[in-house]
Write an enzyme that holds these catalytic residues in place. Structure first.
Site, PDB file in Angstrom:
ATOM      1  N   TYR A 144       0.831  -1.210   0.000  1.00  0.00           N
ATOM      2  CA  TYR A 144       0.000   0.000   0.000  1.00  0.00           C
ATOM      3  C   TYR A 144       0.861   1.254   0.000  1.00  0.00           C
ATOM      4  O   TYR A 144       0.679   2.153  -0.837  1.00  0.00           O
ATOM      5  CB  TYR A 144      -0.920  -0.008   1.213  1.00  0.00           C
ATOM      6  CG  TYR A 144      -1.882   1.164   1.275  1.00  0.00           C
ATOM      7  CD1 TYR A 144      -2.886   1.316   0.327  1.00  0.00           C
ATOM      8  CD2 TYR A 144      -1.791   2.114   2.286  1.00  0.00           C
ATOM      9  CE1 TYR A 144      -3.774   2.384   0.375  1.00  0.00           C
ATOM     10  CE2 TYR A 144      -2.677   3.187   2.351  1.00  0.00           C
ATOM     11  CZ  TYR A 144      -3.664   3.317   1.396  1.00  0.00           C
ATOM     12  OH  TYR A 144      -4.527   4.372   1.443  1.00  0.00           O
ATOM     13  N   TYR A 158       3.387  13.182 -14.922  1.00  0.00           N
ATOM     14  CA  TYR A 158       2.428  13.585 -15.961  1.00  0.00           C
ATOM     15  C   TYR A 158       2.183  15.090 -15.933  1.00  0.00           C
ATOM     16  O   TYR A 158       1.923  15.702 -16.966  1.00  0.00           O
ATOM     17  CB  TYR A 158       1.115  12.816 -15.798  1.00  0.00           C
ATOM     18  CG  TYR A 158       1.067  11.545 -16.621  1.00  0.00           C
ATOM     19  CD1 TYR A 158       0.372  11.493 -17.824  1.00  0.00           C
ATOM     20  CD2 TYR A 158       1.732  10.398 -16.202  1.00  0.00           C
ATOM     21  CE1 TYR A 158       0.334  10.332 -18.586  1.00  0.00           C
ATOM     22  CE2 TYR A 158       1.702   9.231 -16.947  1.00  0.00           C
ATOM     23  CZ  TYR A 158       0.998   9.201 -18.148  1.00  0.00           C
ATOM     24  OH  TYR A 158       0.975   8.046 -18.903  1.00  0.00           O
TER      25      TYR A 158
END
Length: 312
Positions: A144, A158
């Site tokens: 996680y 991005y």
């Protein structure tokens, strides 16, 4: 706006869906239901501005034109991500990448649900957003922790290289109605045990701390961040720090339960301290939580009582 919410059938995703619809948006909810439940979306089932798509975001799909993407897809409790370790890593990597490609294609804004787990077992207290964390990259929680840390790096890449307009929210412990009754998290564990008259399981000596934010405050903070132009991580959580033992006693008082407290061994890599510094959220958009723990527990009680009744 037409908004895409992933993890829409989960705890936070469903509350976020409610809030976005209440603002007048159209919502496409996406979930593969590995941990979410359609019961969490029952209240919007007949809403004409809501559409549901059962989909694993780790596999490519096309949402059609959207204006904003809220990525809340991931197992989020130890019970779930220990069971679905590889899936958790995949949704945090390939899943996040697929959504970022949609954001680039449709020029959509993108908000990613990250976590206080990025700080690991912190050596800085309280945790500020510029702290890099103290995380075991190969421990049992790493599926996680590292999925979320990689997601943050991917989201930022991005933004830097492809110009995607992003937001990163680091969510601290949140509770309220629709929290899974058996997900192993502090509030749900204690409330279910107290209501069933079972011993409350406190790990370690109970001196480790958490900061608990009621779900309506959390959603308000997330939406506040979504309207800013901030691209670096922002903590959203309640800065009031509670020891686990004090939390257990508060739940006994609120429920009126006669349950006792039972101590158990502390799990590996369980954080000793967890408290958000929310200075950045206060300065950016004037947010801070309004609901204290006792009030939030009382607001949560009817839901958890209904969970007990469903077991009878």
């Amino acid at each position: 706006m037409r908004v895409l919410v992933t993890g829409a059938a989960g705890f936070l995703g469903s509350h976020l869906t409610d809030a976005l619809l209440a603002e007048g948006n159209t919502v496409l909810g996406v979930d593969n239901l590995c941990t979410g439940s359609l019961r969490n979306l029952e209240q919007v089932r007949n809403e004409s501005r809501f559409e549901f798509l059962e989909q694993d975001i780790s596999k490519e799909f096309d949402s059609g034109q959207v204006d904003y993407i809220f990525n809340f897809a991931s197992p989020a409790s130890p019970v779930d991500y220990f069971r679905l370790g590889i899936e958790t890593l995949m949704v945090g990597s390939m899943g996040t990448r697929n959504l970022l490609e949609l954001a680039r294609k449709y020029r959509a804004k993108f908000l990613h649900a990250s976590t206080s787990e990025c700080y690991g077992d912190p050596l800085v207290h309280p945790q500020t957003e510029d702290y890099w964390g103290h995380v075991n990259p190969v421990g049992p929680r790493s599926v996680y922790d590292e999925a979320k840390r990689f997601s943050e790096a991917l989201v930022m890449a991005y933004h830097r290289y492809s110009g995607v307009d992003i937001r990163l929210v680091r969510i601290f412990n949140t509770y309220g109605p629709r929290l899974q009754k058996d997900d192993g998290r502090v509030i749900s564990n204690f409330l279910m045990q107290a209501l069933k008259g079972e011993d409350l399981t406190v790990y370690g000596d109970g001196s480790q701390t958490r900061s608990f934010c009621y779900v309506s405050d959390e959603i308000e903070g997330i939406l506040g961040l979504s309207r800013t132009h901030e691209h670096m991580p922002v903590n959203i959580g309640n800065p009031t720090e509670w020891t686990i033992l004090d939390c257990a006693n508060a739940i006994l008082q609120v429920t009126g339960s006669k349950s006792k407290i039972a101590f158990s061994a502390l799990p590996q890599d369980d954080p000793i301290q967890r408290q958000p510094d929310i200075t950045k959220a206060r300065k950016l958009f004037g947010w801070e939580p309004k609901i204290d723990l006792e009030t939030g527990l009382r607001l949560s009680l009817p839901y958890f009582k209904s969970c007990i009744e469903a077991l009878v």
